[in-house]
Design an enzyme around this catalytic site. Sequence first.
Site, PDB file in Angstrom:
ATOM      1  N   TYR A   1       9.614 -29.787  -9.239  1.00  0.00           N
ATOM      2  CA  TYR A   1      10.058 -28.970  -8.101  1.00  0.00           C
ATOM      3  C   TYR A   1      10.944 -27.827  -8.583  1.00  0.00           C
ATOM      4  O   TYR A   1      10.840 -26.702  -8.114  1.00  0.00           O
ATOM      5  CB  TYR A   1      10.822 -29.821  -7.077  1.00  0.00           C
ATOM      6  CG  TYR A   1      11.095 -29.047  -5.812  1.00  0.00           C
ATOM      7  CD1 TYR A   1      10.173 -29.074  -4.767  1.00  0.00           C
ATOM      8  CD2 TYR A   1      12.227 -28.252  -5.679  1.00  0.00           C
ATOM      9  CE1 TYR A   1      10.386 -28.327  -3.624  1.00  0.00           C
ATOM     10  CE2 TYR A   1      12.443 -27.504  -4.543  1.00  0.00           C
ATOM     11  CZ  TYR A   1      11.522 -27.546  -3.507  1.00  0.00           C
ATOM     12  OH  TYR A   1      11.728 -26.798  -2.382  1.00  0.00           O
TER      13      TYR A   1
ATOM     14  N   PHE B   1      -0.764   1.011   2.479  1.00  0.00           N
ATOM     15  CA  PHE B   1      -1.639  -0.148   2.382  1.00  0.00           C
ATOM     16  C   PHE B   1      -1.326  -1.043   3.569  1.00  0.00           C
ATOM     17  O   PHE B   1      -0.181  -1.106   4.024  1.00  0.00           O
ATOM     18  CB  PHE B   1      -1.493  -0.904   1.054  1.00  0.00           C
ATOM     19  CG  PHE B   1      -2.498  -2.024   0.982  1.00  0.00           C
ATOM     20  CD1 PHE B   1      -3.845  -1.731   0.805  1.00  0.00           C
ATOM     21  CD2 PHE B   1      -2.115  -3.344   1.178  1.00  0.00           C
ATOM     22  CE1 PHE B   1      -4.800  -2.750   0.824  1.00  0.00           C
ATOM     23  CE2 PHE B   1      -3.069  -4.363   1.185  1.00  0.00           C
ATOM     24  CZ  PHE B   1      -4.407  -4.065   1.005  1.00  0.00           C
ATOM     25  N   THR B   2      -2.341  -1.730   4.065  1.00  0.00           N
ATOM     26  CA  THR B   2      -2.236  -2.471   5.331  1.00  0.00           C
ATOM     27  C   THR B   2      -1.012  -3.399   5.394  1.00  0.00           C
ATOM     28  O   THR B   2      -0.155  -3.250   6.268  1.00  0.00           O
ATOM     29  CB  THR B   2      -3.518  -3.289   5.558  1.00  0.00           C
ATOM     30  OG1 THR B   2      -3.785  -4.066   4.383  1.00  0.00           O
ATOM     31  CG2 THR B   2      -4.710  -2.376   5.817  1.00  0.00           C
TER      32      THR B   2
ATOM     33  N   ASP C   1       4.250  -0.801  -6.105  1.00  0.00           N
ATOM     34  CA  ASP C   1       3.197  -1.783  -5.832  1.00  0.00           C
ATOM     35  C   ASP C   1       2.293  -1.786  -7.053  1.00  0.00           C
ATOM     36  O   ASP C   1       1.442  -0.915  -7.220  1.00  0.00           O
ATOM     37  CB  ASP C   1       2.431  -1.407  -4.561  1.00  0.00           C
ATOM     38  CG  ASP C   1       1.323  -2.405  -4.240  1.00  0.00           C
ATOM     39  OD1 ASP C   1       0.964  -3.207  -5.132  1.00  0.00           O
ATOM     40  OD2 ASP C   1       0.816  -2.386  -3.108  1.00  0.00           O
TER      41      ASP C   1
ATOM     42  N   LYS D   1      -5.217  -9.604  -8.340  1.00  0.00           N
ATOM     43  CA  LYS D   1      -6.069  -8.493  -8.794  1.00  0.00           C
ATOM     44  C   LYS D   1      -5.967  -8.380 -10.310  1.00  0.00           C
ATOM     45  O   LYS D   1      -6.559  -9.162 -11.027  1.00  0.00           O
ATOM     46  CB  LYS D   1      -5.654  -7.190  -8.098  1.00  0.00           C
ATOM     47  CG  LYS D   1      -6.106  -7.087  -6.636  1.00  0.00           C
ATOM     48  CD  LYS D   1      -5.237  -7.851  -5.696  1.00  0.00           C
ATOM     49  CE  LYS D   1      -5.450  -7.444  -4.252  1.00  0.00           C
ATOM     50  NZ  LYS D   1      -4.646  -8.277  -3.347  1.00  0.00           N
TER      51      LYS D   1
ATOM     52  N   ARG E   1     -12.927  -0.073   5.526  1.00  0.00           N
ATOM     53  CA  ARG E   1     -11.624   0.540   5.277  1.00  0.00           C
ATOM     54  C   ARG E   1     -11.599   1.858   6.040  1.00  0.00           C
ATOM     55  O   ARG E   1     -11.724   2.932   5.476  1.00  0.00           O
ATOM     56  CB  ARG E   1     -11.380   0.779   3.781  1.00  0.00           C
ATOM     57  CG  ARG E   1     -11.250  -0.480   2.950  1.00  0.00           C
ATOM     58  CD  ARG E   1      -9.866  -1.100   2.894  1.00  0.00           C
ATOM     59  NE  ARG E   1      -9.513  -2.001   3.977  1.00  0.00           N
ATOM     60  CZ  ARG E   1      -8.622  -2.997   3.852  1.00  0.00           C
ATOM     61  NH1 ARG E   1      -8.031  -3.241   2.714  1.00  0.00           N
ATOM     62  NH2 ARG E   1      -8.310  -3.748   4.882  1.00  0.00           N
TER      63      ARG E   1
ATOM     64  N   PHE F   1      -8.190  -5.923  11.350  1.00  0.00           N
ATOM     65  CA  PHE F   1      -9.476  -5.907  10.633  1.00  0.00           C
ATOM     66  C   PHE F   1      -9.903  -7.290  10.149  1.00  0.00           C
ATOM     67  O   PHE F   1     -11.087  -7.557  10.006  1.00  0.00           O
ATOM     68  CB  PHE F   1      -9.414  -4.935   9.448  1.00  0.00           C
ATOM     69  CG  PHE F   1      -8.282  -5.216   8.493  1.00  0.00           C
ATOM     70  CD1 PHE F   1      -7.022  -4.713   8.745  1.00  0.00           C
ATOM     71  CD2 PHE F   1      -8.482  -5.993   7.374  1.00  0.00           C
ATOM     72  CE1 PHE F   1      -5.969  -4.979   7.878  1.00  0.00           C
ATOM     73  CE2 PHE F   1      -7.439  -6.264   6.492  1.00  0.00           C
ATOM     74  CZ  PHE F   1      -6.173  -5.760   6.758  1.00  0.00           C
TER      75      PHE F   1
HETATM   76  N1  F0G Z   1      -0.990  -4.056  -2.316  1.00  0.00           N
HETATM   77  C1  F0G Z   1      -2.246  -3.662  -2.598  1.00  0.00           C
HETATM   78  C2  F0G Z   1      -2.477  -2.327  -3.210  1.00  0.00           C
HETATM   79  C3  F0G Z   1      -3.316  -4.524  -2.303  1.00  0.00           C
HETATM   80  O1  F0G Z   1      -4.548  -4.134  -2.597  1.00  0.00           O
HETATM   81  C4  F0G Z   1      -3.041  -5.782  -1.721  1.00  0.00           C
HETATM   82  C5  F0G Z   1      -4.129  -6.675  -1.359  1.00  0.00           C
HETATM   83  C6  F0G Z   1      -1.726  -6.136  -1.444  1.00  0.00           C
HETATM   84  C7  F0G Z   1      -0.726  -5.239  -1.762  1.00  0.00           C
HETATM   85  C8  F0G Z   1      -1.363  -7.445  -0.792  1.00  0.00           C
HETATM   86  O2  F0G Z   1      -1.505  -8.483  -1.678  1.00  0.00           O
HETATM   87  O3  F0G Z   1      -3.334  -9.876  -0.673  1.00  0.00           O
HETATM   88  O4  F0G Z   1      -1.860 -10.757  -2.488  1.00  0.00           O
HETATM   89  O5  F0G Z   1      -0.966 -10.441  -0.216  1.00  0.00           O
HETATM   90  N2  F0G Z   1      -5.302  -6.293  -1.268  1.00  0.00           N
HETATM   91  C9  F0G Z   1      -6.471  -7.109  -0.988  1.00  0.00           C
HETATM   92  C10 F0G Z   1      -7.675  -6.225  -0.953  1.00  0.00           C
HETATM   93  C11 F0G Z   1      -6.335  -8.005   0.193  1.00  0.00           C
HETATM   94  O6  F0G Z   1      -8.743  -6.746  -0.626  1.00  0.00           O
HETATM   95  O7  F0G Z   1      -7.576  -5.047  -1.267  1.00  0.00           O
HETATM   96  P1  F0G Z   1      -1.940  -9.967  -1.232  1.00  0.00           P
END
Ligand code: F0G
Length: 459
Positions: free
Chosen positions: A74, A126-127, A217, A260, A384, A451
């Site tokens: 833990y 980014f979303t 990021d 990624k 997108r 989305f």
């Molecule tokens: N920043 C970027 C540039 C991303 O592409 C993503 C995730 C995140 C942050 C968030 O990270 O998913 O680990 O919480 N992108 C995925 C995509 C979901 O399909 O582009 P996460």
Amino acid sequence: MMKKRSWAEPYKIKMVEPLRMLSRKEREKAMEEAGYNTFLLRSEDVYIDLLTDSGTSAMSDRQWAGLMLGDEAYAGSRNFYHLEETVREVYGYKYLVPTHQGRAAEHIISKILIKPGDYIPGNMYFTTTKLHQELAGGKFVDVIIDEAHDPESEHPFKGNVDLDKLQRLIDEVGADKIPYVAIATTVNMAGGQPISMANLKAVRELTQKYGIEIVHDMTRVAENAYMIQQNEEGYADKTVAEIVKEINSLTDHATMSAKKDALVNIGGFLATNDPDVFEQARNLVVVYEGLHTYGGLAGRDMEAMAIGIKESVMDEHQKARVGQVHYLGNLLLKEGIPVVKPIGTHGVFLDAKRFYPHLTQDEFPAQTLAAELYVDSGVRAMERGVVSAGRNPETGEHNYPKLELVRLTIPRRVYTQAHMDVVAESVAEVFQNAHKARGLKMVFEPKYLRFFQARFEKL
Ligand code: F0G
């Protein structure tokens, strides 16, 4: 003169996962049942899965071996210390807080640095990043260069910040209302486009004058570094690893989706050079994720991540990774398919507005295109465009982004060149039949990140 020689993947395949292909009728039914949203398909019904490069990469034999070294204590897991040491050595950030994935790190850093009424300039949104900024009371402001919004512009560094836009914002709202600039390497929503080192240095210089920090990021930082090596003057003889470290050294804090670049199926972190921010983050992570030495991950996940980080900055890995994306992109360009140019690093982005000039953005062209592609061949892609862009929190209206794209995202080390050929043929077929497409209407809309779960019907 020596003839240009072919390259191949720097690995061989040890284990395979069989694929299943449905009939066209079955795919039509599956798409309808999924509400014309590729996120709602079952993976078993997908032939070639290009939904995302997130958590979908193939781990190496070393990473799999690393899973067996998981120390599932833990507190104080040995894998945490290995990860911490790797983040310091490879990325150069001093302090590490592991999280289960990227958005958890975004949540924590937003809570720490943003006060209600603050502005967060960034090189495109980014979303999840933008949502966490908004939930913390901030307002995102896009300061990326105009070329990034133009799918036809061949600018080699479309991830660059427009320094005039940034300066104007500082003049308008005041530096004390801007806790940091959000810099992404590479810019996902622009088509996987890199930022140049020269631009990042200029952003650093400008922001330091005003005491504004930079949150990086770094989800695809090694891919960005590879593009700098290939295309920026003065970097041809530097390794990807060296360039990654230089990029990071120009920033203060970082959020990482290790799903990624870092070649793992789950994992992420928050990294910082600031001991105070570290203390706050280490405290918040126990509220939302888990103890600060595991942050929602198993020990084995942290071990696989530490190994994956090292593999991700190897030149030959990036050459094959980005090379495969460019291979697909060039096939599509040769066919005259409208794609975002130049080809980015993690996928090829189809320009749905030019596929379907007869559809308005209210008829969701990119959502339509992703659905048509699946029905044609079982290839799964991601919208997108206007659906991803969500609504303006103040007016409640749709945000209408200039870019209305479908992303063919390539997982790392998973598919072969033959798969890319099949994808290109299917896209060409859908392009030929584009005039027949009718568009969609949204029949269900969730409140956050719509989305992922929105449902549609054919018009
Ligand atoms: N920043 C970027 C540039 C991303 O592409 C993503 C995730 C995140 C942050 C968030 O990270 O998913 O680990 O919480 N992108 C995925 C995509 C979901 O399909 O582009 P996460």
